[in-house]
Design an enzyme around this catalytic site. Structure first.
Site, mmCIF file in Angstrom:
data_model
loop_
_atom_site.group_PDB
_atom_site.id
_atom_site.type_symbol
_atom_site.label_atom_id
_atom_site.label_comp_id
_atom_site.label_asym_id
_atom_site.label_seq_id
_atom_site.Cartn_x
_atom_site.Cartn_y
_atom_site.Cartn_z
ATOM 1 N N ASP A 59 0.801 -1.233 0.000
ATOM 2 C CA ASP A 59 0.000 0.000 0.000
ATOM 3 C C ASP A 59 0.830 1.278 0.000
ATOM 4 O OD1 ASP A 59 0.819 0.206 2.732
ATOM 5 O OD2 ASP A 59 -0.970 -0.876 3.378
ATOM 6 N N ARG B 143 1.176 6.898 0.208
ATOM 7 C CA ARG B 143 0.439 5.846 0.924
ATOM 8 C C ARG B 143 -0.964 5.858 0.365
ATOM 9 N NH1 ARG B 143 -2.632 2.735 3.313
ATOM 10 N NH2 ARG B 143 -2.304 1.860 5.376
ATOM 11 N N ASP C 134 -5.391 -1.188 3.513
ATOM 12 C CA ASP C 134 -4.327 -1.655 4.392
ATOM 13 C C ASP C 134 -3.951 -3.054 3.942
ATOM 14 O OD1 ASP C 134 -2.525 -1.576 6.535
ATOM 15 O OD2 ASP C 134 -3.960 -2.517 7.892
ATOM 16 N N THR C 135 -2.675 -3.273 3.702
ATOM 17 C CA THR C 135 -2.187 -4.584 3.286
ATOM 18 C C THR C 135 -1.302 -5.162 4.387
ATOM 19 O OG1 THR C 135 -0.253 -3.636 2.173
ATOM 20 C CG2 THR C 135 -2.245 -3.956 0.832
ATOM 21 N N GLU D 204 1.813 -6.323 6.456
ATOM 22 C CA GLU D 204 3.099 -5.635 6.580
ATOM 23 C C GLU D 204 4.281 -6.547 6.266
ATOM 24 O OE1 GLU D 204 3.284 -2.418 7.025
ATOM 25 O OE2 GLU D 204 1.129 -2.231 7.355
ATOM 26 N N ARG E 27 4.262 10.762 4.505
ATOM 27 C CA ARG E 27 3.925 10.244 3.181
ATOM 28 C C ARG E 27 2.701 10.998 2.692
ATOM 29 N NH1 ARG E 27 3.384 4.068 5.064
ATOM 30 N NH2 ARG E 27 1.994 5.209 6.452
#
Length: 172
Positions: free
Chosen positions: A37, A48, A53-54, A56, A103
């Site tokens: 992401d 971002r 949300d992917t 980690e 970001r």
């Protein structure tokens, strides 16, 4: 429109997501993919993805970042690479433009493909809604339900479900 049309074709239609003539929309070339992401443009700006949300790739241990991928983290990064790496992207911003890690926060498009939505549709990401950036929240939640119903990626059967940290999402 979203309720009556084909479930996924909407992600690739120019008319489904208007190209804004706003000075807040920018373009750039993706220099590298950080993870599922997050990307870095060729000018060094980190982006971002808003609303997703992917799993980690890294975790903090004793004050350092260590490579310790969660389930499907490598696959999410590889899928993201296949969508954007080396390609020109259009960035669409919402209300809040940066996060705590400096970001930029953006919706990312490659041509007519809505990358944020494609990550959710393919099961490599779950919805991560963080006000005030909620422009596509309804669409994202609908696509996530379809991914769950079709048991894609993180929603696939026979796998221990990936769960993001409790602080990583407000609405799922």
């Amino acid at each position: 429109l979203f309720l009556y049309g084909p479930p996924f074709d909407i992600l690739k239609t120019r008319w489904g997501f208007p190209h804004l003539d706003s000075p807040t929309d920018l373009e750039g070339v993706v220099g590298r993919v950080i993870d599922g992401d997050t990307i870095e443009l060729s000018n060094g700006v980190r982006i971002r993805y808003i609303g997703v949300d992917t799993p980690e790739l890294r975790r903090r241990k004793n004050g350092y970042w260590v490579h310790r991928p969660q389930r499907l983290a490598e696959e999410a990064r590889a899928f993201n690479q296949s969508l954007v790496e080396g390609k020109r992207v259009r960035l669409e911003y919402d209300e809040e433009r940066t996060d705590d890690y400096h970001r930029e926060l953006a919706y990312v498009f490659v041509g007519d493909l809505f990358v944020n939505a494609e990550l959710i549709r393919s099961g490599y990401a779950r919805v991560f809604l963080q006000p005030p950036n909620l422009k596509y929240s309804t669409l994202f939640l609908e696509i996530q339900e379809q991914a769950k119903d079709q048991q894609r990626g993180i929603w696939s059967p026979g796998r221990k479900p990936w769960r993001p940290p409790a602080t990583s999402s407000l609405l799922q």
